[in-house]
Design a protein around this motif. Structure first.
Motif, PDB file in Angstrom:
ATOM      1  N   ASN A 293       0.805  -1.231   0.000  1.00 32.09           N
ATOM      2  CA  ASN A 293       0.000   0.000   0.000  1.00 32.09           C
ATOM      3  C   ASN A 293       0.834   1.276   0.000  1.00 32.09           C
ATOM      4  O   ASN A 293       0.528   2.217  -0.742  1.00 32.09           O
ATOM      5  N   PRO A 294       1.897   1.357   0.811  1.00 33.99           N
ATOM      6  CA  PRO A 294       2.733   2.563   0.738  1.00 33.99           C
ATOM      7  C   PRO A 294       3.376   2.760  -0.631  1.00 33.99           C
ATOM      8  O   PRO A 294       3.557   3.895  -1.088  1.00 33.99           O
ATOM      9  N   VAL A 295       3.706   1.657  -1.302  1.00 35.25           N
ATOM     10  CA  VAL A 295       4.264   1.740  -2.647  1.00 35.25           C
ATOM     11  C   VAL A 295       3.243   2.340  -3.603  1.00 35.25           C
ATOM     12  O   VAL A 295       3.556   3.212  -4.417  1.00 35.25           O
ATOM     13  N   ALA A 296       1.992   1.887  -3.492  1.00 35.79           N
ATOM     14  CA  ALA A 296       0.933   2.407  -4.368  1.00 35.79           C
ATOM     15  C   ALA A 296       0.733   3.900  -4.149  1.00 35.79           C
ATOM     16  O   ALA A 296       0.618   4.673  -5.106  1.00 35.79           O
ATOM     17  N   ARG A 297       0.689   4.326  -2.902  1.00 35.37           N
ATOM     18  CA  ARG A 297       0.484   5.748  -2.618  1.00 35.37           C
ATOM     19  C   ARG A 297       1.618   6.593  -3.187  1.00 35.37           C
ATOM     20  O   ARG A 297       1.396   7.701  -3.683  1.00 35.37           O
ATOM     21  N   ARG A 298       2.818   6.048  -3.131  1.00 39.31           N
ATOM     22  CA  ARG A 298       3.975   6.805  -3.608  1.00 39.31           C
ATOM     23  C   ARG A 298       4.071   6.804  -5.134  1.00 39.31           C
ATOM     24  O   ARG A 298       4.397   7.826  -5.735  1.00 39.31           O
ATOM     25  N   VAL A 299       3.783   5.658  -5.765  1.00 40.63           N
ATOM     26  CA  VAL A 299       4.019   5.511  -7.200  1.00 40.63           C
ATOM     27  C   VAL A 299       2.846   6.011  -8.046  1.00 40.63           C
ATOM     28  O   VAL A 299       3.039   6.721  -9.033  1.00 40.63           O
ATOM     29  N   ILE A 300       1.623   5.644  -7.688  1.00 42.90           N
ATOM     30  CA  ILE A 300       0.472   6.028  -8.521  1.00 42.90           C
ATOM     31  C   ILE A 300      -0.418   7.071  -7.860  1.00 42.90           C
ATOM     32  O   ILE A 300      -1.336   7.587  -8.494  1.00 42.90           O
ATOM     33  N   GLY A 301      -0.177   7.367  -6.589  1.00 40.83           N
ATOM     34  CA  GLY A 301      -0.905   8.450  -5.937  1.00 40.83           C
ATOM     35  C   GLY A 301      -2.017   7.974  -5.022  1.00 40.83           C
ATOM     36  O   GLY A 301      -2.636   6.933  -5.260  1.00 40.83           O
ATOM     37  N   ALA A 302      -2.291   8.750  -3.979  1.00 38.13           N
ATOM     38  CA  ALA A 302      -3.284   8.370  -2.977  1.00 38.13           C
ATOM     39  C   ALA A 302      -4.707   8.377  -3.514  1.00 38.13           C
ATOM     40  O   ALA A 302      -5.582   7.708  -2.965  1.00 38.13           O
ATOM     41  N   SER A 303      -4.970   9.120  -4.591  1.00 35.12           N
ATOM     42  CA  SER A 303      -6.338   9.217  -5.115  1.00 35.12           C
ATOM     43  C   SER A 303      -6.593   8.301  -6.311  1.00 35.12           C
ATOM     44  O   SER A 303      -7.690   8.317  -6.875  1.00 35.12           O
ATOM     45  N   HIS A 304      -5.619   7.507  -6.699  1.00 29.28           N
ATOM     46  CA  HIS A 304      -5.803   6.567  -7.806  1.00 29.28           C
ATOM     47  C   HIS A 304      -6.808   5.483  -7.392  1.00 29.28           C
ATOM     48  O   HIS A 304      -6.833   5.047  -6.239  1.00 29.28           O
ATOM     49  N   GLU A 305      -7.626   5.056  -8.329  1.00 28.60           N
ATOM     50  CA  GLU A 305      -8.646   4.051  -8.003  1.00 28.60           C
ATOM     51  C   GLU A 305      -8.026   2.785  -7.421  1.00 28.60           C
ATOM     52  O   GLU A 305      -8.574   2.188  -6.477  1.00 28.60           O
ATOM     53  N   LEU A 306      -6.893   2.361  -7.946  1.00 26.56           N
ATOM     54  CA  LEU A 306      -6.251   1.149  -7.427  1.00 26.56           C
ATOM     55  C   LEU A 306      -5.815   1.346  -5.975  1.00 26.56           C
ATOM     56  O   LEU A 306      -5.990   0.451  -5.143  1.00 26.56           O
ATOM     57  N   THR A 307      -5.259   2.510  -5.645  1.00 25.52           N
ATOM     58  CA  THR A 307      -4.853   2.786  -4.271  1.00 25.52           C
ATOM     59  C   THR A 307      -6.053   2.744  -3.339  1.00 25.52           C
ATOM     60  O   THR A 307      -5.970   2.218  -2.207  1.00 25.52           O
ATOM     61  N   LEU A 308      -7.179   3.263  -3.801  1.00 22.24           N
ATOM     62  CA  LEU A 308      -8.403   3.220  -3.000  1.00 22.24           C
ATOM     63  C   LEU A 308      -8.857   1.782  -2.780  1.00 22.24           C
ATOM     64  O   LEU A 308      -9.268   1.410  -1.669  1.00 22.24           O
ATOM     65  N   ARG A 309      -8.780   0.975  -3.806  1.00 24.11           N
ATOM     66  CA  ARG A 309      -9.156  -0.435  -3.668  1.00 24.11           C
ATOM     67  C   ARG A 309      -8.239  -1.158  -2.683  1.00 24.11           C
ATOM     68  O   ARG A 309      -8.685  -2.002  -1.888  1.00 24.11           O
ATOM     69  N   MET A 310      -6.963  -0.836  -2.749  1.00 24.54           N
ATOM     70  CA  MET A 310      -6.005  -1.485  -1.847  1.00 24.54           C
ATOM     71  C   MET A 310      -6.263  -1.077  -0.394  1.00 24.54           C
ATOM     72  O   MET A 310      -6.160  -1.900   0.526  1.00 24.54           O
ATOM     73  N   GLY A 311      -6.605   0.196  -0.181  1.00 20.69           N
ATOM     74  CA  GLY A 311      -6.950   0.640   1.161  1.00 20.69           C
ATOM     75  C   GLY A 311      -8.191  -0.063   1.684  1.00 20.69           C
ATOM     76  O   GLY A 311      -8.272  -0.449   2.860  1.00 20.69           O
ATOM     77  N   TRP A 312      -9.169  -0.234   0.827  1.00 18.30           N
ATOM     78  CA  TRP A 312     -10.399  -0.941   1.190  1.00 18.30           C
ATOM     79  C   TRP A 312     -10.095  -2.390   1.574  1.00 18.30           C
ATOM     80  O   TRP A 312     -10.564  -2.884   2.610  1.00 18.30           O
ATOM     81  N   THR A 313      -9.297  -3.075   0.764  1.00 18.56           N
ATOM     82  CA  THR A 313      -8.951  -4.466   1.055  1.00 18.56           C
ATOM     83  C   THR A 313      -8.224  -4.581   2.392  1.00 18.56           C
ATOM     84  O   THR A 313      -8.477  -5.497   3.188  1.00 18.56           O
ATOM     85  N   TYR A 314      -7.320  -3.632   2.658  1.00 19.25           N
ATOM     86  CA  TYR A 314      -6.585  -3.645   3.923  1.00 19.25           C
ATOM     87  C   TYR A 314      -7.543  -3.466   5.103  1.00 19.25           C
ATOM     88  O   TYR A 314      -7.439  -4.175   6.124  1.00 19.25           O
ATOM     89  N   ALA A 315      -8.489  -2.555   4.967  1.00 22.44           N
ATOM     90  CA  ALA A 315      -9.462  -2.342   6.037  1.00 22.44           C
ATOM     91  C   ALA A 315     -10.304  -3.591   6.280  1.00 22.44           C
ATOM     92  O   ALA A 315     -10.609  -3.934   7.434  1.00 22.44           O
ATOM     93  N   LEU A 316     -10.676  -4.289   5.211  1.00 21.85           N
ATOM     94  CA  LEU A 316     -11.428  -5.541   5.361  1.00 21.85           C
ATOM     95  C   LEU A 316     -10.632  -6.556   6.166  1.00 21.85           C
ATOM     96  O   LEU A 316     -11.173  -7.237   7.053  1.00 21.85           O
ATOM     97  N   ALA A 317      -9.336  -6.669   5.853  1.00 20.15           N
ATOM     98  CA  ALA A 317      -8.489  -7.618   6.571  1.00 20.15           C
ATOM     99  C   ALA A 317      -8.373  -7.248   8.049  1.00 20.15           C
ATOM    100  O   ALA A 317      -8.244  -8.131   8.914  1.00 20.15           O
ATOM    101  N   LEU A 318      -8.439  -5.971   8.344  1.00 19.07           N
ATOM    102  CA  LEU A 318      -8.334  -5.520   9.736  1.00 19.07           C
ATOM    103  C   LEU A 318      -9.594  -5.834  10.534  1.00 19.07           C
ATOM    104  O   LEU A 318      -9.531  -6.454  11.604  1.00 19.07           O
ATOM    105  N   TYR A 319     -10.755  -5.405  10.035  1.00 17.55           N
ATOM    106  CA  TYR A 319     -11.940  -5.492  10.898  1.00 17.55           C
ATOM    107  C   TYR A 319     -12.676  -6.827  10.814  1.00 17.55           C
ATOM    108  O   TYR A 319     -13.441  -7.176  11.726  1.00 17.55           O
TER     109      TYR A 319
END
Length: 382
Positions: A293-319
């Motif tokens: 996820n940090p790689v995605a934010r740095r390389v393609i940007g925090a607002s890129h659709e893929l970065t958003l999907r990755m953040g969502w997946t991470y949150a699912l794994a957490l809760y």
């Protein structure tokens, strides 16, 4: 879907089995079904029309495209009322009489178009790329016009994506299977069918795509892309145990081929993590996403659709983890609040990604509230 079944009994023929009508190439499992179709199924009346259209596969693509455009225009009718196409400047298409569509991230009076105009524009741009021998990066940018709005630069979704998938397949279906455009068009068709949740037909396309690529000795990058698409379809069909090893292979293959910072590697990482979450292998999913996820934010940007999907997946794994701590639940809620706000701002409120993220936010919030209540129960009598 593409034609991989007998026209009479629907027996699966793959890409090469069975026999074809000598005039129009309609496919059958054998002579009996072919005879029945001619005598009882109306093929005697359609055969010449199918041949004139370019054969059975082309005829099928034309019919499916026309139907998909009608569905897309009807679905967008309320949004497009009183607007005109930004390409041809007309409300109704002058030849097809089709209505307008949008379904991207454009807002206000921007982004309205006819599917036919979008398809024609993409076809011209891709042809120019080949004629001028543009490099792969320039070609890819032009090819993206088959699924991406040129104004807001966000991908079309839903029934518009499906209509453009059929438009692309209709355009290149007649080419040889070794032609790059035909393979890319098959991918676009699979993507379009997936966009409307037609997973059964998408599976047929994905399997045919991978089979073709292997048979013609396609490059590893193309094989990995097809494997990833097939794994995604397995996932949505609930065939989780089949999806996981494919996604793992695609991720490791992308790392070796393109490196850890390539966008396609990040896509593969998120898909692999999603499979791990669905199989409740949460620790593995969290470990992978904490790295990527940090790689995605740095390389393609925090607002890129893929970065958003990755953040969502991470949150699912957490809760979703039964062993989640309060810190995990708080992190999940914080991540989902940020992801929801960014998705709404960048992708628009109608984007299909937003609703499931908002549902996850409500679920994560409920899990956090429950955990806090269990830790600090109210005093008796309160």
């Amino acid at each position: 879907m593409i034609l991989t079944q007998c026209a009479v009994c629907a027996t699966d023929l793959g890409l090469s089995l069975g026999k074809k009508c000598g005039r129009c190439s309609t496919r059958y499992c054998g002579a009996a079904c072919q005879k029945q179709h001619w005598e009882e199924g109306g093929h005697d009346k359609l055969c010449k029309a199918i041949k004139k259209a370019g054969g059975a596969e082309q005829y099928n693509a034309n019919q499916k495209y026309t139907a998909a455009v009608a569905v897309a225009a009807e679905a967008c009718a309320e949004d497009t009322k009183g607007q005109t196409c930004y390409i041809c400047t007309q409300a109704l298409h002058r030849h097809t009489k089709e209505g307008l569509v949008r379904m991207c991230a454009c807002r206000g009076t921007a982004g309205f178009a006819h599917v036919s105009c979008l398809a024609e524009e993409a076809k011209i741009l891709v042809a120019e790329a080949w004629e001028n021998n543009l490099d792969s990066k320039a070609f890819d940018k032009r090819w993206r016009r088959w699924d991406t709005c040129s104004l807001c630069e966000q991908r079309y979704h839903g029934v518009v994506a499906c209509a453009l998938g059929w438009a692309c397949w209709k355009t290149y279906v007649g080419r040889l299977e070794t032609d790059e455009a035909k393979g890319l068009a098959m991918t676009q068709l699979g993507n379009g069918l997936s966009a409307v949740g037609n997973w059964a037909d998408a599976l047929s396309v994905r399997e045919a795509e991978l089979s073709t690529l292997r048979r013609i000795g396609a490059p590893l990058s193309a094989i990995l892309a097809a494997q990833g698409n097939l794994a995604n379809t397995y996932q949505y069909l609930g065939r989780l145990d089949e999806a996981l090893p494919l996604r793992q292979d695609v991720y490791s293959g992308r790392v070796r081929l393109s490196g850890e910072e390539h966008e396609l590697t990040l896509v593969a990482a998120n898909n692999y993590a999603s499979s791990l979450v669905d199989l409740q292998r949460f620790e593995e999913a969290k470990a992978l996403l904490r790295k990527t996820n940090p790689v995605a934010r740095r390389v393609i940007g925090a607002s890129h659709e893929l970065t958003l999907r990755m953040g969502w997946t991470y949150a699912l794994a957490l809760y979703k983890d039964d062993g989640a701590t309060l810190a995990d639940l708080r992190e999940a809620v914080t991540t989902l609040v940020e992801t929801t706000q960014t998705a709404r701002r960048v992708l628009g409120g109608a984007h299909p990604l937003l609703a499931p993220i908002e549902i996850s936010l409500r679920n994560a919030g409920a899990a956090l509230s429950g955990a806090l209540a269990a830790r600090d129960p109210p005093p008796r009598g309160a």
